[in-house]
Design a protein around this motif. Structure first.
Motif, PDB file in Angstrom:
ATOM      1  N   GLY A 106       0.815  -0.914   0.010  1.00  0.00           N
ATOM      2  CA  GLY A 106      -0.349  -0.233  -0.211  1.00  0.00           C
ATOM      3  C   GLY A 106       0.618   1.392  -0.068  1.00  0.00           C
ATOM      4  O   GLY A 106       2.325   1.051   0.602  1.00  0.00           O
ATOM      5  N   PRO A 107       0.184   2.417   0.112  1.00  0.00           N
ATOM      6  CA  PRO A 107       0.959   4.026   0.326  1.00  0.00           C
ATOM      7  C   PRO A 107       1.696   3.774   1.061  1.00  0.00           C
ATOM      8  O   PRO A 107       1.002   3.953   2.131  1.00  0.00           O
ATOM      9  CB  PRO A 107       0.112   4.417   0.007  1.00  0.00           C
ATOM     10  N   THR A 108       3.103   4.346   1.250  1.00  0.00           N
ATOM     11  CA  THR A 108       3.719   4.424   2.138  1.00  0.00           C
ATOM     12  C   THR A 108       4.463   6.353   1.591  1.00  0.00           C
ATOM     13  O   THR A 108       4.096   6.520   0.821  1.00  0.00           O
ATOM     14  CB  THR A 108       4.872   3.874   2.586  1.00  0.00           C
ATOM     15  N   LEU A 109       4.629   7.236   2.941  1.00  0.00           N
ATOM     16  CA  LEU A 109       5.011   8.030   2.531  1.00  0.00           C
ATOM     17  C   LEU A 109       6.259   8.675   3.517  1.00  0.00           C
ATOM     18  O   LEU A 109       6.215   7.995   4.430  1.00  0.00           O
ATOM     19  CB  LEU A 109       4.085   9.154   3.062  1.00  0.00           C
ATOM     20  N   ASP A 110       7.470   7.972   2.965  1.00  0.00           N
ATOM     21  CA  ASP A 110       9.123   8.517   4.421  1.00  0.00           C
ATOM     22  C   ASP A 110       8.765   9.825   3.584  1.00  0.00           C
ATOM     23  O   ASP A 110       9.786  10.378   2.634  1.00  0.00           O
ATOM     24  CB  ASP A 110       9.956   7.819   2.893  1.00  0.00           C
ATOM     25  N   LEU A 111       8.875  10.818   5.155  1.00  0.00           N
ATOM     26  CA  LEU A 111       8.930  11.963   5.277  1.00  0.00           C
ATOM     27  C   LEU A 111      10.360  12.601   4.343  1.00  0.00           C
ATOM     28  O   LEU A 111      10.507  14.077   3.318  1.00  0.00           O
ATOM     29  CB  LEU A 111       8.203  12.861   6.264  1.00  0.00           C
ATOM     30  N   LEU A 112      11.520  11.225   4.631  1.00  0.00           N
ATOM     31  CA  LEU A 112      12.923  12.581   4.378  1.00  0.00           C
ATOM     32  C   LEU A 112      13.124  12.221   2.920  1.00  0.00           C
ATOM     33  O   LEU A 112      14.025  13.254   2.385  1.00  0.00           O
ATOM     34  CB  LEU A 112      13.778  11.200   4.700  1.00  0.00           C
ATOM     35  N   GLU A 113      12.094  11.158   2.661  1.00  0.00           N
ATOM     36  CA  GLU A 113      12.293  11.340   0.796  1.00  0.00           C
ATOM     37  C   GLU A 113      11.976  11.837   0.176  1.00  0.00           C
ATOM     38  O   GLU A 113      12.255  12.864  -0.786  1.00  0.00           O
ATOM     39  CB  GLU A 113      11.916   9.713   0.779  1.00  0.00           C
ATOM     40  N   GLU A 114      10.530  12.601   0.635  1.00  0.00           N
ATOM     41  CA  GLU A 114       9.324  13.402  -0.036  1.00  0.00           C
ATOM     42  C   GLU A 114      10.057  14.490   0.246  1.00  0.00           C
ATOM     43  O   GLU A 114       9.584  15.523  -1.137  1.00  0.00           O
ATOM     44  CB  GLU A 114       8.288  13.220   0.447  1.00  0.00           C
ATOM     45  N   ILE A 115       9.818  15.281   1.198  1.00  0.00           N
ATOM     46  CA  ILE A 115      10.489  17.025   0.729  1.00  0.00           C
ATOM     47  C   ILE A 115      12.416  16.970   1.133  1.00  0.00           C
ATOM     48  O   ILE A 115      12.735  17.934   1.249  1.00  0.00           O
ATOM     49  CB  ILE A 115      10.589  17.085   2.741  1.00  0.00           C
ATOM     50  N   GLU A 144      27.368  10.713   5.531  1.00  0.00           N
ATOM     51  CA  GLU A 144      26.789   9.358   4.992  1.00  0.00           C
ATOM     52  C   GLU A 144      25.656   9.759   5.542  1.00  0.00           C
ATOM     53  O   GLU A 144      24.067   9.402   5.408  1.00  0.00           O
ATOM     54  CB  GLU A 144      27.410   8.594   4.811  1.00  0.00           C
ATOM     55  N   GLU A 145      25.444  10.228   7.269  1.00  0.00           N
ATOM     56  CA  GLU A 145      24.189   9.498   7.588  1.00  0.00           C
ATOM     57  C   GLU A 145      23.505  11.207   8.307  1.00  0.00           C
ATOM     58  O   GLU A 145      23.797  11.835   7.151  1.00  0.00           O
ATOM     59  CB  GLU A 145      24.256   9.459   9.865  1.00  0.00           C
ATOM     60  N   ILE A 146      22.186  11.295   7.717  1.00  0.00           N
ATOM     61  CA  ILE A 146      21.386  12.062   7.395  1.00  0.00           C
ATOM     62  C   ILE A 146      20.296  12.509   8.778  1.00  0.00           C
ATOM     63  O   ILE A 146      20.299  11.304   9.635  1.00  0.00           O
ATOM     64  CB  ILE A 146      19.699  11.602   6.254  1.00  0.00           C
ATOM     65  N   ASP A 147      20.842  13.647   9.054  1.00  0.00           N
ATOM     66  CA  ASP A 147      20.335  14.372  10.312  1.00  0.00           C
ATOM     67  C   ASP A 147      18.615  14.459   9.608  1.00  0.00           C
ATOM     68  O   ASP A 147      18.247  14.920   8.874  1.00  0.00           O
ATOM     69  CB  ASP A 147      20.205  15.687  10.258  1.00  0.00           C
ATOM     70  N   PRO A 148      17.852  13.370  10.529  1.00  0.00           N
ATOM     71  CA  PRO A 148      16.329  13.219  10.353  1.00  0.00           C
ATOM     72  C   PRO A 148      15.254  14.032  11.309  1.00  0.00           C
ATOM     73  O   PRO A 148      14.313  14.409  10.741  1.00  0.00           O
ATOM     74  CB  PRO A 148      16.046  11.968  10.640  1.00  0.00           C
ATOM     75  N   HIS A 149      16.123  14.852  12.116  1.00  0.00           N
ATOM     76  CA  HIS A 149      15.452  15.964  12.566  1.00  0.00           C
ATOM     77  C   HIS A 149      14.808  17.244  12.488  1.00  0.00           C
ATOM     78  O   HIS A 149      15.008  18.185  13.036  1.00  0.00           O
ATOM     79  CB  HIS A 149      16.158  16.183  14.349  1.00  0.00           C
ATOM     80  N   PHE A 150      14.136  17.068  11.402  1.00  0.00           N
ATOM     81  CA  PHE A 150      13.513  18.067  10.448  1.00  0.00           C
ATOM     82  C   PHE A 150      12.260  18.966  11.015  1.00  0.00           C
ATOM     83  O   PHE A 150      12.486  19.738  11.199  1.00  0.00           O
ATOM     84  CB  PHE A 150      13.253  17.736   9.132  1.00  0.00           C
ATOM     85  N   TRP A 151      11.707  18.218  12.140  1.00  0.00           N
ATOM     86  CA  TRP A 151      10.367  18.479  12.745  1.00  0.00           C
ATOM     87  C   TRP A 151      10.507  19.894  13.480  1.00  0.00           C
ATOM     88  O   TRP A 151       9.858  20.053  14.233  1.00  0.00           O
ATOM     89  CB  TRP A 151       9.402  17.680  13.477  1.00  0.00           C
ATOM     90  N   LEU A 152      12.130  19.994  14.027  1.00  0.00           N
ATOM     91  CA  LEU A 152      12.522  21.022  14.991  1.00  0.00           C
ATOM     92  C   LEU A 152      12.238  22.382  14.735  1.00  0.00           C
ATOM     93  O   LEU A 152      12.896  23.250  15.275  1.00  0.00           O
ATOM     94  CB  LEU A 152      13.287  20.498  15.688  1.00  0.00           C
ATOM     95  N   ASN A 153      12.402  23.107  12.847  1.00  0.00           N
ATOM     96  CA  ASN A 153      12.503  23.208  12.935  1.00  0.00           C
ATOM     97  C   ASN A 153      10.424  23.658  12.315  1.00  0.00           C
ATOM     98  O   ASN A 153      10.146  22.804  11.826  1.00  0.00           O
ATOM     99  CB  ASN A 153      13.234  23.718  11.269  1.00  0.00           C
ATOM    100  N   PRO A 154       9.662  24.664  13.017  1.00  0.00           N
ATOM    101  CA  PRO A 154       8.564  24.717  12.562  1.00  0.00           C
ATOM    102  C   PRO A 154       8.050  24.838  11.047  1.00  0.00           C
ATOM    103  O   PRO A 154       6.977  23.928  10.508  1.00  0.00           O
ATOM    104  CB  PRO A 154       8.244  25.857  13.718  1.00  0.00           C
ATOM    105  N   ARG A 155       8.506  25.288  10.556  1.00  0.00           N
ATOM    106  CA  ARG A 155       8.786  25.570   9.278  1.00  0.00           C
ATOM    107  C   ARG A 155       8.509  24.375   8.600  1.00  0.00           C
ATOM    108  O   ARG A 155       7.834  23.931   7.805  1.00  0.00           O
ATOM    109  CB  ARG A 155       9.400  26.777   8.120  1.00  0.00           C
ATOM    110  N   LEU A 156       9.718  23.905   8.452  1.00  0.00           N
ATOM    111  CA  LEU A 156       9.504  22.181   7.961  1.00  0.00           C
ATOM    112  C   LEU A 156       8.752  21.657   8.089  1.00  0.00           C
ATOM    113  O   LEU A 156       8.052  20.243   7.491  1.00  0.00           O
ATOM    114  CB  LEU A 156      10.852  21.901   8.296  1.00  0.00           C
ATOM    115  N   LEU A 157       7.805  21.628   9.766  1.00  0.00           N
ATOM    116  CA  LEU A 157       7.321  20.678   9.704  1.00  0.00           C
ATOM    117  C   LEU A 157       5.803  20.726   8.814  1.00  0.00           C
ATOM    118  O   LEU A 157       4.843  20.157   8.611  1.00  0.00           O
ATOM    119  CB  LEU A 157       6.447  20.364  11.198  1.00  0.00           C
ATOM    120  N   SER A 158       5.792  22.484   9.210  1.00  0.00           N
ATOM    121  CA  SER A 158       4.608  22.900   8.457  1.00  0.00           C
ATOM    122  C   SER A 158       3.676  22.093   6.766  1.00  0.00           C
ATOM    123  O   SER A 158       3.992  22.116   6.188  1.00  0.00           O
ATOM    124  CB  SER A 158       4.121  23.877   8.253  1.00  0.00           C
TER     125      SER A 158
END
Ligand SMILES: [Zn+2]
Length: 319
Positions: A106-115, A144-158
């Motif tokens: 089924g559909p999956t949404l990887d936010l790190l990929e999509e944004i 090589e590793e990606i910082d996943p913690h984008f939600w700590l910027n409210p604009r990125l969570l938006s």
């Protein structure tokens, strides 16, 4: 960061041919609500706010537990296969979730990929390593590793909430106007929060936030702060003695008063460093999950972010 808007707009296109996930009898056909599984708190909150009454959201990461090393129950694995939509972060943020998703069609949404947070995050990590003044940056994953913690910027969570809306609207086109209205209300709340941070953090005496794991890059980047992480991107990474010694010197030299630790991870290293450097240990919450108490008290992302803001204003001697 605006460059990832293009990626955002493309996010809704990948859903063709996803039908059938409701036909296995597990969905409650009478309610007609979309069943969404979200892999940890901030993603679950965005899905709930955008989906509103039209969507049933479950969060895989239990309250009060740290999401990076989540283990799934057999029940949760079943839910991951059967949900109408799964929203998560890939790139090793929660390996157990990624492993279970290999069995799902089924559909999956990887936010790190999509944004398209990846490329920017690598650049950011590299820049941070170059600019790091404590020296001896020993993160073997740099570059090589990606910082996943984008939600700590409210604009990125938006922006992530907007991607979630596009996916939900593809699954339930009749509810799109509702999703749009819900998204607008949530984005307004996040924009207000962002404005508060911007105002409150302007003109502080210091810019350095010493944090236990390197979760705060996006927050620091947004408000012109400098993150000085004790350890790497994962809460499990441990600093060596040289790193602690370098940080002690930096804290004393800069007159830094506070070493931040997190709510869901043992604070021992941060407390030791604070003691050695003559600073105080205080909480800065990476909002990887809310505690049971927070949830009972009706707190959400914005409420915990405001606690973070108060802690940073005190630590940085802001006007
Ligand atoms: Zn983390």
């Amino acid at each position: 960061m605006q460059r990832w808007l293009a990626g955002l707009m493309a996010a809704g296109v990948a859903l063709a041919g996803c039908g059938g996930s409701d036909d296995d009898g597990t969905a409650d056909g009478s309610s007609g609500r979309i069943e969404v599984v979200a892999s940890f708190y901030p993603v679950a909150e965005a899905a709930e706010r955008v989906g509103g009454e039209e969507v049933e959201v479950s969060n895989l990461t239990p309250a009060g537990t740290e999401p990076h090393d989540l283990e799934l129950t057999a029940d949760q694995v079943d839910r991951l296969e059967d949900a109408d939509l799964v929203i998560y972060l890939g790139r090793g943020f929660q390996p157990a979730v990624e492993a279970a998703l290999e069995r799902r069609d089924g559909p999956t949404l990887d936010l790190l990929e999509e944004i398209e947070v990846g490329e920017g995050a690598i650049e950011a990590l590299e820049a941070e390593e170059r600019g790091e003044e404590a020296g001896g940056a020993d993160d073997e994953h740099a570059g090589e590793e990606i910082d996943p913690h984008f939600w700590l910027n409210p604009r990125l969570l938006s922006q992530a909430a907007e991607v979630v809306k596009i996916e939900m609207a593809a699954l339930a086109p009749a509810a799109e106007a509702t999703f749009d209205a819900n998204l607008a209300a949530y984005q307004k709340q996040l924009a207000d929060l962002d404005g508060e941070f911007e105002t409150a953090l302007a003109g502080c005496a210091r810019q350095e936030i010493v944090t236990s794991h390197a979760a705060f890059f996006y927050l620091a980047d947004r408000y012109a702060l400098t993150q000085v992480p004790i350890a790497g991107l994962s809460p499990e990474s441990e600093p060596d003695a040289q790193r602690i010694a370098d940080l002690t010197t930096l804290i004393k030299d800069r007159g830094i008063t506070t070493v931040f630790y997190e709510t869901l991870v043992a604070p021992d290293v941060a407390r030791t460093l604070a003691r050695e450097a003559g600073a105080t240990a205080a909480v800065l919450d990476p909002i990887e999950g809310l505690s049971e108490d927070d949830l009972t008290a009706g707190k959400d992302y914005s409420a915990v972010m405001r606690q973070n803001l108060a802690a940073m204003k005190a630590a940085l001697a802001c006007p």
